[in-house]
Scaffold this motif. Structure first.
Motif, PDB file in Angstrom:
ATOM      1  N   ASP A 122       5.772 -10.359   9.559  1.00  0.00           N
ATOM      2  CA  ASP A 122       5.100 -10.913   8.523  1.00  0.00           C
ATOM      3  C   ASP A 122       5.406 -10.515   7.040  1.00  0.00           C
ATOM      4  OD1 ASP A 122       3.837 -13.334   6.604  1.00  0.00           O
ATOM      5  OD2 ASP A 122       2.151 -13.456   8.309  1.00  0.00           O
ATOM      6  N   GLU A 123       6.467 -11.164   6.046  1.00  0.00           N
ATOM      7  CA  GLU A 123       6.969 -10.477   4.838  1.00  0.00           C
ATOM      8  C   GLU A 123       5.880 -10.619   4.353  1.00  0.00           C
ATOM      9  OE1 GLU A 123       9.428  -8.511   3.836  1.00  0.00           O
ATOM     10  OE2 GLU A 123      10.285  -8.650   6.108  1.00  0.00           O
ATOM     11  N   ASP A 124       4.582 -11.428   4.395  1.00  0.00           N
ATOM     12  CA  ASP A 124       4.045 -11.515   3.303  1.00  0.00           C
ATOM     13  C   ASP A 124       2.858 -10.558   3.554  1.00  0.00           C
ATOM     14  OD1 ASP A 124       4.628 -13.495   1.942  1.00  0.00           O
ATOM     15  OD2 ASP A 124       4.025 -15.132   2.897  1.00  0.00           O
ATOM     16  N   ALA A 125       2.575 -10.902   5.725  1.00  0.00           N
ATOM     17  CA  ALA A 125       1.601  -9.727   5.402  1.00  0.00           C
ATOM     18  C   ALA A 125       2.014  -8.146   5.019  1.00  0.00           C
ATOM     19  CB  ALA A 125       2.032 -10.276   7.070  1.00  0.00           C
ATOM     20  N   LEU A 126       2.693  -7.632   5.527  1.00  0.00           N
ATOM     21  CA  LEU A 126       3.402  -6.589   4.756  1.00  0.00           C
ATOM     22  C   LEU A 126       3.160  -6.157   3.281  1.00  0.00           C
ATOM     23  CD1 LEU A 126       7.029  -6.366   6.737  1.00  0.00           C
ATOM     24  CD2 LEU A 126       5.357  -5.489   7.326  1.00  0.00           C
ATOM     25  N   LEU A 129      -0.253  -5.601   3.354  1.00  0.00           N
ATOM     26  CA  LEU A 129      -0.626  -4.407   3.893  1.00  0.00           C
ATOM     27  C   LEU A 129      -0.267  -3.088   2.472  1.00  0.00           C
ATOM     28  CD1 LEU A 129      -1.513  -2.532   5.918  1.00  0.00           C
ATOM     29  CD2 LEU A 129       0.023  -2.793   6.894  1.00  0.00           C
ATOM     30  N   TYR A 130       0.895  -3.135   2.118  1.00  0.00           N
ATOM     31  CA  TYR A 130       1.547  -2.382   0.447  1.00  0.00           C
ATOM     32  C   TYR A 130       0.355  -2.060  -0.722  1.00  0.00           C
ATOM     33  CZ  TYR A 130       4.486  -0.063  -3.032  1.00  0.00           C
ATOM     34  OH  TYR A 130       4.781   0.734  -3.131  1.00  0.00           O
ATOM     35  N   GLN A 131      -0.290  -3.147  -0.450  1.00  0.00           N
ATOM     36  CA  GLN A 131      -0.717  -3.404  -1.753  1.00  0.00           C
ATOM     37  C   GLN A 131      -2.507  -3.236  -1.155  1.00  0.00           C
ATOM     38  OE1 GLN A 131      -1.038  -3.991  -5.037  1.00  0.00           O
ATOM     39  NE2 GLN A 131       1.188  -4.380  -3.978  1.00  0.00           N
ATOM     40  N   GLU A 132      -2.480  -2.777  -0.033  1.00  0.00           N
ATOM     41  CA  GLU A 132      -4.434  -2.399   0.115  1.00  0.00           C
ATOM     42  C   GLU A 132      -4.100  -0.992   0.604  1.00  0.00           C
ATOM     43  OE1 GLU A 132      -5.167  -3.665   4.466  1.00  0.00           O
ATOM     44  OE2 GLU A 132      -5.189  -5.881   3.929  1.00  0.00           O
ATOM     45  N   ARG A 133      -2.312  -0.372   0.710  1.00  0.00           N
ATOM     46  CA  ARG A 133      -2.571   0.996   0.710  1.00  0.00           C
ATOM     47  C   ARG A 133      -1.556   2.188  -0.314  1.00  0.00           C
ATOM     48  NH1 ARG A 133      -4.373   0.019   5.142  1.00  0.00           N
ATOM     49  NH2 ARG A 133      -4.293   0.084   7.730  1.00  0.00           N
ATOM     50  N   ILE A 134      -2.443   1.296  -1.402  1.00  0.00           N
ATOM     51  CA  ILE A 134      -1.641   1.257  -2.700  1.00  0.00           C
ATOM     52  C   ILE A 134      -1.701   2.795  -2.931  1.00  0.00           C
ATOM     53  CG2 ILE A 134      -3.356   0.400  -4.205  1.00  0.00           C
ATOM     54  CD1 ILE A 134       1.091   0.023  -4.322  1.00  0.00           C
ATOM     55  N   GLY A 135      -2.807   3.555  -3.374  1.00  0.00           N
ATOM     56  CA  GLY A 135      -3.585   4.730  -3.183  1.00  0.00           C
ATOM     57  C   GLY A 135      -2.317   5.721  -2.202  1.00  0.00           C
ATOM     58  N   GLN A 136      -2.049   5.375  -1.118  1.00  0.00           N
ATOM     59  CA  GLN A 136      -1.140   5.839  -0.578  1.00  0.00           C
ATOM     60  C   GLN A 136       0.484   5.937  -0.920  1.00  0.00           C
ATOM     61  OE1 GLN A 136      -1.058   5.186   3.858  1.00  0.00           O
ATOM     62  NE2 GLN A 136       0.772   5.828   4.090  1.00  0.00           N
ATOM     63  N   TYR A 137       0.756   4.948  -1.533  1.00  0.00           N
ATOM     64  CA  TYR A 137       2.199   4.732  -1.748  1.00  0.00           C
ATOM     65  C   TYR A 137       2.647   5.530  -3.480  1.00  0.00           C
ATOM     66  CZ  TYR A 137       3.003   3.187   2.468  1.00  0.00           C
ATOM     67  OH  TYR A 137       2.718   2.816   4.055  1.00  0.00           O
ATOM     68  N   VAL A 138       1.663   5.212  -3.992  1.00  0.00           N
ATOM     69  CA  VAL A 138       1.814   5.270  -5.848  1.00  0.00           C
ATOM     70  C   VAL A 138       0.272   6.550  -5.642  1.00  0.00           C
ATOM     71  CG1 VAL A 138       1.491   4.395  -7.415  1.00  0.00           C
ATOM     72  CG2 VAL A 138       2.167   2.837  -6.151  1.00  0.00           C
ATOM     73  N   GLU A 237      10.806   1.260   0.642  1.00  0.00           N
ATOM     74  CA  GLU A 237      11.257   2.554   0.893  1.00  0.00           C
ATOM     75  C   GLU A 237       9.424   2.738   2.194  1.00  0.00           C
ATOM     76  OE1 GLU A 237      12.812   5.131  -2.830  1.00  0.00           O
ATOM     77  OE2 GLU A 237      10.261   4.969  -2.942  1.00  0.00           O
ATOM     78  N   ALA A 238       8.875   1.416   1.697  1.00  0.00           N
ATOM     79  CA  ALA A 238       7.561   1.516   2.767  1.00  0.00           C
ATOM     80  C   ALA A 238       7.783   0.637   3.985  1.00  0.00           C
ATOM     81  CB  ALA A 238       7.218   1.857   1.946  1.00  0.00           C
ATOM     82  N   ARG A 239       9.043   0.341   3.902  1.00  0.00           N
ATOM     83  CA  ARG A 239       9.127  -1.026   4.752  1.00  0.00           C
ATOM     84  C   ARG A 239       8.695  -0.574   5.943  1.00  0.00           C
ATOM     85  NH1 ARG A 239      11.686  -5.110   7.610  1.00  0.00           N
ATOM     86  NH2 ARG A 239      11.150  -7.184   6.889  1.00  0.00           N
ATOM     87  N   THR A 240       9.549   0.157   6.327  1.00  0.00           N
ATOM     88  CA  THR A 240       9.687   1.084   7.962  1.00  0.00           C
ATOM     89  C   THR A 240       8.624   0.974   8.513  1.00  0.00           C
ATOM     90  OG1 THR A 240      12.075   1.023   7.256  1.00  0.00           O
ATOM     91  CG2 THR A 240      11.414   2.314   9.497  1.00  0.00           C
TER      92      THR A 240
END
Length: 491
Positions: A122-126, A129-138, A237-240
């Motif tokens: 589910d791309e929207d859910a991914l 999830l990226y936005q929820e973990r934004i502090g981990q990636y940015v 980059e974080a998708r996998t």
């Protein structure tokens, strides 16, 4: 200056549901009890008849020399065993081939890993999830900073000038302020976290001193120790990683949703084998023993359930620590039994070779000892005797092993000995048996500790006997098991 205040005492006693009379009686009883205990258990001297054997045993010394013969020292390799040799070894050492008590268990289980590949993406859910973990990636640029505050701007400027002309170091300024570097450390901070000081501190492009800068606490000098560059991992980059997390989480939720329906099937009489055909669960069978941790037995929840299961128990769904589920049925308890020779052949061969190797090494060691006793030089025999002087029973002799010390301290004659472990034979020459060195300060301290410990033990025994006598005379009986149970509840 704290003074005793009766009103305060009465207030505290009232809160504890006591009065002055009860409190004083309790204290008197406690003091009396302490006096009696001290009189009964204190002042006990340990008799020499008890101390001397302990000291002699623990601190006796042995001097010896030793050499080791390993597999590489064999004059010729051990020949391959015949089938008759292996059979004879198997028959002579049945304890080595006993299988432990075994619980034959049928189980059905389902883990997230089993169904993760079937979870739809589910791309929207991914992206959510990226936005929820934004502090981990940015992460914004950060700097390792120390802050030294001064009482006035003039003092801060003067300190900066001294730093610039090299007359002092930053550490000198810290010491002058009566501080330590740890008092100044702000850790790694972002520009926003420094408020008004953020802009000048983040304006420099290399570590160094910044300021004076006005802060809420006064003018300060900032030392930038390191610059941590901003980092950004974009969605692609974080998708996998996100996909793996999303699928595992979805698999756990899917399994959790199946617990009630599967419980209903079990309640309706479905067997574990039927669960494997009517649900996504997979059935299997394991002969489980204590300590086994392969397959499903790698899970602590399964091991606990397997250990407590009884024949005839109704299978129930239990949860694994990764979000999986399982149910089991104890089919049979198999008592310890001798492993068939055909299954134990490799183990028998290993045991036979080890035994024959040590036997051959011991034979070589006997031949060497005979030559040494005849006056031969160890070097000419190709061995080196390592000398160990005045080693105690609990001492640490360099390069020696526990098997040497254990056996040496059971030997009462100065002589050659042969010792061995499963892979080597040792030639040992016991040279001296020496009593404890009472002149050694360390030994004297150990003797004092032994004496004190024995005296305390005797005192405790006397106090227990006295307490029991008082209880008997007063007709009191204590249920110690109940007392221990109450104490356990307080822990």
């Amino acid at each position: 200056d704290r003074r005793f205040e009766p009103p305060t005492q009465r207030d505290e006693l009232h809160r504890s549901r006591m009065n002055e009379t009860r409190s004083e009686d309790s204290r008197r009883s406690e003091v009396a009890r302490s006096i009696v205990q001290g009189a009964v258990a204190g002042g006990v001297e340990a008799p020499a008849a008890m101390i001397d054997p302990v000291v002699d045993f623990a601190l006796e010394r042995r001097s010896f020399a030793w050499a080791v013969l390993g597999v590489e020292d064999l004059a010729e390799p051990v020949a391959d065993p015949t089938e008759a040799d292996l059979r004879a070894y198997y028959d002579a050492n049945p304890d080595e081939f006993m299988l432990p008590r075994t619980r034959a268990i049928t189980y059905a289980w389902l883990t997230p890993d089993m169904i993760v590949d079937s979870i739809e993406t589910d791309e929207d859910a991914l992206r959510a999830l990226y936005q929820e973990r934004i502090g981990q990636y940015v992460s914004a640029e950060r700097r390792l900073v120390e802050r030294l505050i001064f009482p006035s701007q003039s003092q801060a400027l003067a300190a900066k000038a001294r730093l610039d002309d090299g007359s002092v170091t930053f550490e000198d300024l810290v010491a002058e302020r009566g501080l330590e570097l740890g008092d100044l450390d702000l850790g790694d901070v972002t520009e926003d976290e420094l408020d008004d000081a953020g802009e000048p501190v983040f304006a420099v492009d290399e570590p160094g001193i910044v300021g004076p800068v006005e802060t809420d606490l006064g003018p300060a000098l900032f030392r930038v120790n390191a610059i941590l560059a901003a980092q950004e991992t974009n969605f692609e980059e974080a998708r996998t990683e996100l996909l793996d997390e999303f699928r595992l989480d979805a698999a756990r939720r899917a399994i959790a949703d199946q617990i009630d329906p599967i419980d209903d099937l079990l309640a309706g009489g479905a067997t574990l084998e039927q669960l494997a055909t009517e649900t996504a669960m997979v059935s299997g069978r394991i002969e489980w023993t204590e300590g086994a941790s392969d397959g499903i037995a790698a899970y602590a929840a399964f091991r606990d359930a397997a250990a407590r299961a009884a024949t005839g128990d109704f299978p129930e769904i239990e949860v694994l620590d990764d979000g999986g589920i399982f149910a089991l049925r104890l089919d049979e308890v198999i008592e310890p039994r001798l492993q068939p020779f055909e299954d134990a052949r490799d183990q028998a061969e290993s045991g036979w070779r080890a035994a024959r190797t040590v036997e051959a090494l011991a034979g070589q060691a006997r031949a060497v000892i005979e030559q040494l006793q005849g006056g031969a030089d160890p070097e000419t025999l190709g061995i080196t005797l390592s000398e160990e002087a005045e080693v105690t029973r609990t001492g640490c002799a360099p390069k020696s092993t526990l098997v040497l010390l254990d056996t040496l301290f059971q030997t009462e004659e100065v002589q050659f000995r042969i010792m061995h472990d499963p892979s080597a034979a040792y030639i040992v020459r016991l040279d001296k048996i020496l009593p404890p060195d009472t002149e050694d300060a360390t030994v004297a301290a150990q003797m004092d500790r032994f004496t004190e410990s024995i005296a305390q033990s005797i005192g405790a025994d006397i106090l227990r006997a006295y307490s029991q006598a008082v209880q008997n005379r007063a007709g009191i009986s204590l249920n110690q098991a109940a007392v221990n149970a109450v104490h356990a509840n307080f822990q």
